[in-house]
Write a protein that holds these residues in place. Structure first.
Motif, mmCIF file in Angstrom:
data_model
loop_
_atom_site.group_PDB
_atom_site.id
_atom_site.type_symbol
_atom_site.label_atom_id
_atom_site.label_comp_id
_atom_site.label_asym_id
_atom_site.label_seq_id
_atom_site.Cartn_x
_atom_site.Cartn_y
_atom_site.Cartn_z
ATOM 1 N N MET A 275 0.845 -1.196 0.000
ATOM 2 C CA MET A 275 0.000 0.000 0.000
ATOM 3 C C MET A 275 0.882 1.247 0.000
ATOM 4 S SD MET A 275 -3.060 1.122 2.630
ATOM 5 C CE MET A 275 -1.929 1.387 3.996
ATOM 6 N N VAL A 276 0.468 2.230 -0.809
ATOM 7 C CA VAL A 276 1.179 3.499 -0.904
ATOM 8 C C VAL A 276 0.176 4.622 -0.670
ATOM 9 C CG1 VAL A 276 2.561 5.016 -2.364
ATOM 10 C CG2 VAL A 276 2.851 2.533 -2.535
ATOM 11 N N VAL A 277 0.514 5.539 0.216
ATOM 12 C CA VAL A 277 -0.327 6.705 0.501
ATOM 13 C C VAL A 277 0.441 7.953 0.065
ATOM 14 C CG1 VAL A 277 -1.555 8.013 2.266
ATOM 15 C CG2 VAL A 277 -1.403 5.520 2.438
ATOM 16 N N GLU A 278 -0.156 8.710 -0.862
ATOM 17 C CA GLU A 278 0.470 9.922 -1.392
ATOM 18 C C GLU A 278 -0.303 11.136 -0.889
ATOM 19 O OE1 GLU A 278 0.337 9.439 -5.569
ATOM 20 O OE2 GLU A 278 1.648 7.677 -5.621
ATOM 21 N N LEU A 279 0.414 12.092 -0.272
ATOM 22 C CA LEU A 279 -0.178 13.320 0.257
ATOM 23 C C LEU A 279 0.170 14.468 -0.680
ATOM 24 C CD1 LEU A 279 0.811 12.915 4.034
ATOM 25 C CD2 LEU A 279 -1.221 12.045 2.841
ATOM 26 N N ASP A 280 -0.856 15.111 -1.217
ATOM 27 C CA ASP A 280 -0.658 16.246 -2.139
ATOM 28 C C ASP A 280 -0.602 17.531 -1.309
ATOM 29 O OD1 ASP A 280 -0.473 17.926 -4.254
ATOM 30 O OD2 ASP A 280 -2.521 17.593 -5.011
ATOM 31 N N ARG B 222 -5.081 16.733 -0.366
ATOM 32 C CA ARG B 222 -5.674 15.634 -1.119
ATOM 33 C C ARG B 222 -4.801 14.384 -0.941
ATOM 34 N NH1 ARG B 222 -6.427 18.369 -6.898
ATOM 35 N NH2 ARG B 222 -4.368 19.143 -6.266
ATOM 36 N N ILE B 223 -5.470 13.272 -0.698
ATOM 37 C CA ILE B 223 -4.769 12.016 -0.405
ATOM 38 C C ILE B 223 -5.148 10.985 -1.480
ATOM 39 C CG2 ILE B 223 -4.472 10.145 1.266
ATOM 40 C CD1 ILE B 223 -5.136 12.098 3.472
ATOM 41 N N ARG B 224 -4.127 10.292 -1.918
ATOM 42 C CA ARG B 224 -4.319 9.214 -2.907
ATOM 43 C C ARG B 224 -3.781 7.918 -2.300
ATOM 44 N NH1 ARG B 224 -1.055 7.382 -7.450
ATOM 45 N NH2 ARG B 224 -2.386 6.543 -9.119
ATOM 46 N N TYR C 211 0.943 -12.931 -21.888
ATOM 47 C CA TYR C 211 -0.135 -11.949 -21.980
ATOM 48 C C TYR C 211 -0.732 -11.618 -20.618
ATOM 49 C CZ TYR C 211 0.160 -13.246 -26.894
ATOM 50 O OH TYR C 211 0.621 -13.482 -28.171
ATOM 51 N N LEU C 212 -0.049 -12.000 -19.549
ATOM 52 C CA LEU C 212 -0.509 -11.719 -18.195
ATOM 53 C C LEU C 212 0.416 -10.717 -17.531
ATOM 54 C CD1 LEU C 212 -1.441 -15.302 -16.905
ATOM 55 C CD2 LEU C 212 -2.884 -13.657 -18.102
ATOM 56 N N THR C 213 -0.157 -9.716 -16.916
ATOM 57 C CA THR C 213 0.592 -8.710 -16.158
ATOM 58 C C THR C 213 -0.062 -8.555 -14.787
ATOM 59 O OG1 THR C 213 -0.759 -6.950 -17.145
ATOM 60 C CG2 THR C 213 1.351 -7.458 -18.215
ATOM 61 N N PRO C 214 0.666 -8.040 -13.806
ATOM 62 C CA PRO C 214 0.048 -7.850 -12.488
ATOM 63 C C PRO C 214 -1.220 -7.019 -12.567
ATOM 64 C CG PRO C 214 2.423 -7.550 -12.354
ATOM 65 C CD PRO C 214 2.093 -7.681 -13.808
ATOM 66 N N ALA C 215 -2.179 -7.371 -11.737
ATOM 67 C CA ALA C 215 -3.469 -6.672 -11.744
ATOM 68 C C ALA C 215 -3.297 -5.232 -11.310
ATOM 69 C CB ALA C 215 -4.449 -7.399 -10.822
ATOM 70 N N ASP C 216 -4.155 -4.354 -11.834
ATOM 71 C CA ASP C 216 -4.108 -2.939 -11.459
ATOM 72 C C ASP C 216 -4.463 -2.772 -9.984
ATOM 73 O OD1 ASP C 216 -3.478 -2.224 -14.049
ATOM 74 O OD2 ASP C 216 -5.582 -1.920 -14.638
ATOM 75 N N PRO C 217 -3.798 -1.874 -9.307
ATOM 76 C CA PRO C 217 -4.121 -1.647 -7.891
ATOM 77 C C PRO C 217 -5.436 -0.893 -7.746
ATOM 78 C CG PRO C 217 -2.467 -0.085 -8.612
ATOM 79 C CD PRO C 217 -2.682 -1.022 -9.764
ATOM 80 N N VAL C 218 -5.963 -0.922 -6.552
ATOM 81 C CA VAL C 218 -7.166 -0.160 -6.211
ATOM 82 C C VAL C 218 -6.729 1.221 -5.737
ATOM 83 C CG1 VAL C 218 -9.197 -0.045 -4.727
ATOM 84 C CG2 VAL C 218 -8.419 -2.251 -5.614
ATOM 85 N N ILE C 219 -7.313 2.259 -6.329
ATOM 86 C CA ILE C 219 -6.923 3.633 -6.009
ATOM 87 C C ILE C 219 -8.113 4.342 -5.368
ATOM 88 C CG2 ILE C 219 -6.122 5.827 -6.936
ATOM 89 C CD1 ILE C 219 -4.768 4.305 -9.176
ATOM 90 N N LEU C 220 -7.888 4.883 -4.171
ATOM 91 C CA LEU C 220 -8.913 5.610 -3.431
ATOM 92 C C LEU C 220 -8.466 7.060 -3.257
ATOM 93 C CD1 LEU C 220 -9.635 2.997 -0.604
ATOM 94 C CD2 LEU C 220 -10.669 3.138 -2.869
ATOM 95 N N HIS C 221 -9.401 7.994 -3.419
ATOM 96 C CA HIS C 221 -9.106 9.423 -3.266
ATOM 97 C C HIS C 221 -9.873 9.975 -2.066
ATOM 98 C CE1 HIS C 221 -6.976 9.787 -7.144
ATOM 99 N NE2 HIS C 221 -7.871 8.922 -7.606
#
Length: 401
Positions: free
Chosen positions: A128-133, A171-173, A254-264
């Protein structure tokens, strides 16, 4: 005696009733009902055995299900101007942080409404990554936080709390990489458009591709291991035919890691925080432990139930054997009652044949006696009888000396 004790009693297994008894009008209806029950029991046993094998096969693949993970995001503030009132409010303490404007961002979770075993929030997260704008000039540090799951033993957490100083809107991502079972992959458009799926596990992709092959008849009729490529699969396989064992290797391209879930989320310390937190529902693939436990119970029959079933089968076999014996006794007495003279004559002939068989298989093998001769008393007064008895007695006495 010891040998007789070690001999096990033969277990009765035949539960069928005599065929002649089914022809008796008085027992025809009951006999038909009993035969129907036996046929139903055979079908039920076959169905249960087949289902048990199917459940065992499903248990070997670990049944999975989709659960809803409800995530709540909220925040609290402290030391803000609208909280302290006038400028000459409580003094600022830089050591304890009292009086400094600050906010706390909370990322707890509430488990799904399904009745499943409780799990901590961190067990659903791989990374998990939390980005603070925030303005980097005012807040140069601590604007990106990362929580990776450590290798080995790590205590599970039921949520995360991030505390920062400041009174400006932020704003938090939140980027969440889910821990799913089985592992989910994003499928490239080249393969996804053919199969009609965008995200699936590796096993799920192979099963979907195999269904596509069977529906379109792409399996070689002579060599069943070879798969023929149609116009859609030829660019994916890179050949006209491939061996089935090569499919996992071809699919992995043809398989790549699944996209992460992004919450704002947005924090505005200048106003009171909302009374209720914001909620997001996230679909998570996980092992269905409740179904697995129920399936395991159906496969592993309890010892008591097995013993009860075996006891009932033994009782039915004993009753059926008693019915066989009663039927034989009934025929015996009925024949005697109809014609006693003929019955006794037939019975004597039967006993004579049995005696002839016994003597024919004894020490004097071959010296059989005809049944009609046994019924004649003159047979035992022939001249050679006394000589034969004397010789036999002499041989017996000489063997003792």
């Amino acid at each position: 005696m010891d040998h007789l004790k070690t001999v096990k009693k033969r277990k009765l297994t035949d539960k069928s009733i005599p065929h002649a008894l089914t022809q008796v009008p008085e027992f025809a209806q009951e006999s038909q009902m009993y035969q129907s029950l036996l046929e139903m029991e055979r079908k039920l046993d076959w169905t249960m055995t087949r289902k048990r094998v199917e459940v065992q096969d499903a248990l070997s693949r670990n049944p999975t299900t989709t659960r809803t993970l409800r995530v709540f995001l909220s925040h609290t503030v402290s030391g803000q101007s609208w909280q302290v009132g006038d400028a000459d409010g409580e003094p600022v303490n830089f050591e304890t942080g009292q009086g400094i404007p600050a906010w706390s961002f909370r990322l707890p979770n509430q488990r799904s409404r399904d009745k499943v075993a409780p799990r901590k929030f961190s067990t659903f997260i791989k990374r998990m990554v939390v980005e603070l704008d925030r303005d980097p000039n005012l807040y140069p540090d601590g604007n990106i936080l990362e929580w990776p799951r450590a290798q080995g033993v790590q205590p599970a957490l039921d949520g995360f709390t991030i505390r920062r100083t400041g009174d400006q809107p932020t704003r938090i991502r939140v980027v969440i990489h889910l821990e799913q079972n089985p592992e989910q992959y994003k499928i490239s458009p080249e393969l996804g458009n053919v199969l009609g799926i965008k995200e699936e596990s590796q096993i799920g992709v192979i099963q979907t591709l195999w269904n596509y092959i069977k529906i379109n008849g792409l399996q070689d009729k002579v060599d069943r291991r070879r798969i023929k490529a149609d116009d859609h699969l030829r660019p994916i396989f890179g050949a006209d035919t491939v061996v089935f064992q090569q499919m996992p290797e071809l699919i992995n391209r043809y398989l790549t890691p699944a996209d992460p879930v992004i919450l704002h989320y947005t924090i505005n310390p200048m106003v009171p925080p909302p009374d209720r937190p914001q909620a997001w529902d996230i679909e998570v693939k996980m092992e269905d432990t409740s179904l697995k436990n129920r399936m395991a119970v159906t496969v592993q029959a309890t010892k008591d139930s097995t013993q009860d079933l075996s006891k009932l089968d033994d009782e039915i076999a004993l009753l059926t054997q008693s019915l066989h014996n009663a039927h034989t006794k009934r025929i015996f007495l009925q024949s005697f009652a109809e014609d006693p003279t003929k019955f006794i004559q037939n019975w004597l002939e039967s006993q004579s044949r049995d005696l002839e068989s016994i003597l024919g298989s004894g020490p004097s093998e071959g010296a059989t006696i005809r049944a009609e001769e046994l019924r004649r008393s003159d047979f035992f007064r022939l001249p050679w009888v006394e000589e034969a008895v004397a010789i036999q007695e002499g041989m017996r006495l000489s063997s003792k000396q």
